[in-house]
Design an enzyme around this catalytic site. Structure first.
Site, short mmCIF file in Angstrom:
data_model
loop_
_atom_site.label_atom_id
_atom_site.label_comp_id
_atom_site.label_asym_id
_atom_site.label_seq_id
_atom_site.Cartn_x
_atom_site.Cartn_y
_atom_site.Cartn_z
N ASP A 14 0.83 -1.20 0.00
CA ASP A 14 0.00 0.00 0.00
C ASP A 14 0.86 1.25 0.00
O ASP A 14 0.48 2.29 0.56
CB ASP A 14 -0.93 -0.02 1.23
CG ASP A 14 -2.01 1.05 1.16
OD1 ASP A 14 -2.48 1.47 2.25
OD2 ASP A 14 -2.38 1.47 0.04
N ASP B 183 -3.28 -3.04 -2.26
CA ASP B 183 -4.33 -2.03 -2.35
C ASP B 183 -4.19 -1.27 -3.67
O ASP B 183 -3.13 -1.26 -4.30
CB ASP B 183 -4.20 -1.04 -1.17
CG ASP B 183 -5.41 -0.11 -1.08
OD1 ASP B 183 -5.26 1.00 -0.56
OD2 ASP B 183 -6.50 -0.47 -1.56
N ASN B 184 -5.28 -0.63 -4.11
CA ASN B 184 -5.26 0.32 -5.24
C ASN B 184 -4.89 -0.27 -6.58
O ASN B 184 -4.29 0.43 -7.42
CB ASN B 184 -4.30 1.48 -4.93
CG ASN B 184 -4.53 2.09 -3.58
OD1 ASN B 184 -3.68 2.04 -2.69
ND2 ASN B 184 -5.71 2.66 -3.41
N GLU C 255 -11.44 4.24 -1.17
CA GLU C 255 -11.81 4.65 0.19
C GLU C 255 -12.69 5.92 0.19
O GLU C 255 -12.40 6.91 -0.46
CB GLU C 255 -10.56 4.89 1.06
CG GLU C 255 -9.49 5.75 0.48
CD GLU C 255 -8.41 4.94 -0.23
OE1 GLU C 255 -8.71 3.83 -0.72
OE2 GLU C 255 -7.29 5.43 -0.35
N LYS D 173 2.35 2.56 -6.31
CA LYS D 173 1.99 1.56 -7.33
C LYS D 173 3.19 1.08 -8.14
O LYS D 173 3.31 -0.08 -8.47
CB LYS D 173 0.91 2.13 -8.22
CG LYS D 173 1.25 3.49 -8.87
CD LYS D 173 0.00 4.16 -9.43
CE LYS D 173 0.29 5.52 -10.01
NZ LYS D 173 1.15 5.51 -11.19
C1 7JK Z 1 -3.84 10.21 -3.54
C2 7JK Z 1 -4.99 9.50 -4.19
C3 7JK Z 1 -5.96 10.22 -4.92
C4 7JK Z 1 -6.97 9.38 -5.39
C5 7JK Z 1 -8.18 9.75 -6.13
O1 7JK Z 1 -8.49 9.09 -7.12
N1 7JK Z 1 -8.98 10.79 -5.73
C6 7JK Z 1 -10.21 11.14 -6.43
C7 7JK Z 1 -11.36 11.18 -5.44
N2 7JK Z 1 -11.08 12.14 -4.34
C8 7JK Z 1 -12.21 12.21 -3.41
C9 7JK Z 1 -9.87 11.67 -3.61
C10 7JK Z 1 -8.68 11.63 -4.55
S1 7JK Z 1 -6.66 7.77 -4.98
C11 7JK Z 1 -5.23 8.14 -4.12
C12 7JK Z 1 -4.48 7.10 -3.39
C13 7JK Z 1 -5.22 6.15 -2.66
C14 7JK Z 1 -4.57 5.17 -1.95
O2 7JK Z 1 -5.26 4.21 -1.22
C15 7JK Z 1 -3.16 5.12 -1.92
N3 7JK Z 1 -2.53 4.14 -1.19
C16 7JK Z 1 -1.20 4.13 -1.15
N4 7JK Z 1 -0.42 5.02 -1.82
C17 7JK Z 1 -0.96 6.00 -2.58
O3 7JK Z 1 -0.21 6.80 -3.19
C18 7JK Z 1 -2.41 6.08 -2.64
C19 7JK Z 1 -3.08 7.07 -3.38
MG MG Z 2 -3.96 2.58 -0.55
#
Ligand code: 7JK
Ligand code: MG
Length: 214
Positions: free
Chosen positions: A141, A169-170, A199, A144
């Site tokens: 996590d 994750d992701n 999330e 990527k």
């Molecule tokens: C920083 C980020 C932005 C995201 C997104 O699509 N967004 C649109 C929707 N809005 C609401 C939020 C922002 S998803 C995400 C993300 C999520 C994880 O779980 C991560 N886990 C580990 N390391 C990561 O770099 C990591 C990045």
């Molecule tokens: Mg994550």
């Protein structure tokens, strides 16, 4: 300048959770991130999948790559048996500082070793530094683009055994296409995708579970 998002998350835990109660820490973070300020914790939807895969494995040794504020560290450590050990790796010192406090607030500091640094540097040192023979469970996590190289590094360092479970994750959002290609095409893994949501949002994301076959 003022406070950072992780610092505001810590304040929400200190205000709304009960010291020594991991579930209340998890709920306080989920409430804050869903209703006040989004943050990149694995979250409650994917968290339920993480819980169930973790309980199925009941690991003695766990490696988490990417601590952030310690939300998944708390989720994992709260379900681990007495005497089991979780090593979590975080590159960003500011994140690590908040995570230490959130893990301690949950009362799980005795199960958790938080190490600051890059996963690529630290994975080859796991045996000598922490007396780890191999990991039973690995939660990816962090970043990527590091999922695939770090998985190959874990193999090369002899840190995976037959039956070790990797959970990433992701794999959809932000997405880890190279990692998916690697574990899904390698004869050394049995992989399956758990569809869920990014999330605290309605967007699709999911977890990839890959069992190392030795
Ligand atoms: C920083 C980020 C932005 C995201 C997104 O699509 N967004 C649109 C929707 N809005 C609401 C939020 C922002 S998803 C995400 C993300 C999520 C994880 O779980 C991560 N886990 C580990 N390391 C990561 O770099 C990591 C990045
Ligand atoms: Mg994550």
């Amino acid at each position: 300048t003022g406070t950072s998002r992780p610092q505001r998350m810590l304040k929400a835990v200190q205000k709304n959770a009960t010291k020594g109660d991991p579930q209340s820490v998890i709920s306080a973070i989920d409430y804050y991130c869903r209703h006040k300020e989004w943050a990149m914790n694995v979250g409650d939807d994917k968290g339920l999948i993480l819980d169930s895969v973790l309980m199925e494995v009941n690991p003695s040794t766990v490696l988490e790559l990417g601590t952030y504020c310690g939300y998944s560290t708390v989720r994992i450590a709260r379900l681990m048996s007495p005497g089991s050990k979780l090593i979590t790796v975080e590159f960003n010192p500011a994140f690590a500082e908040v995570a230490r406090q959130i893990i301690a607030y949950a009362g799980l500091q005795d199960k958790v070793t938080l190490v600051e640094g890059s996963s690529g540097d630290l994975i080859p040192k796991m045996k000598e530094r922490f007396g780890i023979k191999y990991f039973d469970f690995v939660f990816l996590d962090h970043w990527k683009d590091s999922y695939a190289p770090d998985t190959k590094l874990l193999e090369d360092c002899g840190l995976l055994k037959k039956g070790t479970v990797l959970l990433a994750d992701n794999v959809i959002c932000p997405g880890a296409p190279e990692y998916l290609k690697y574990v899904r095409n390698s004869p050394r893994y049995e992989s399956r995708y758990y569809k869920s949501n990014l999330e605290y949002t309605k967007a699709e994301d999911g977890l990839e579970k890959s069992v190392f076959l030795g």
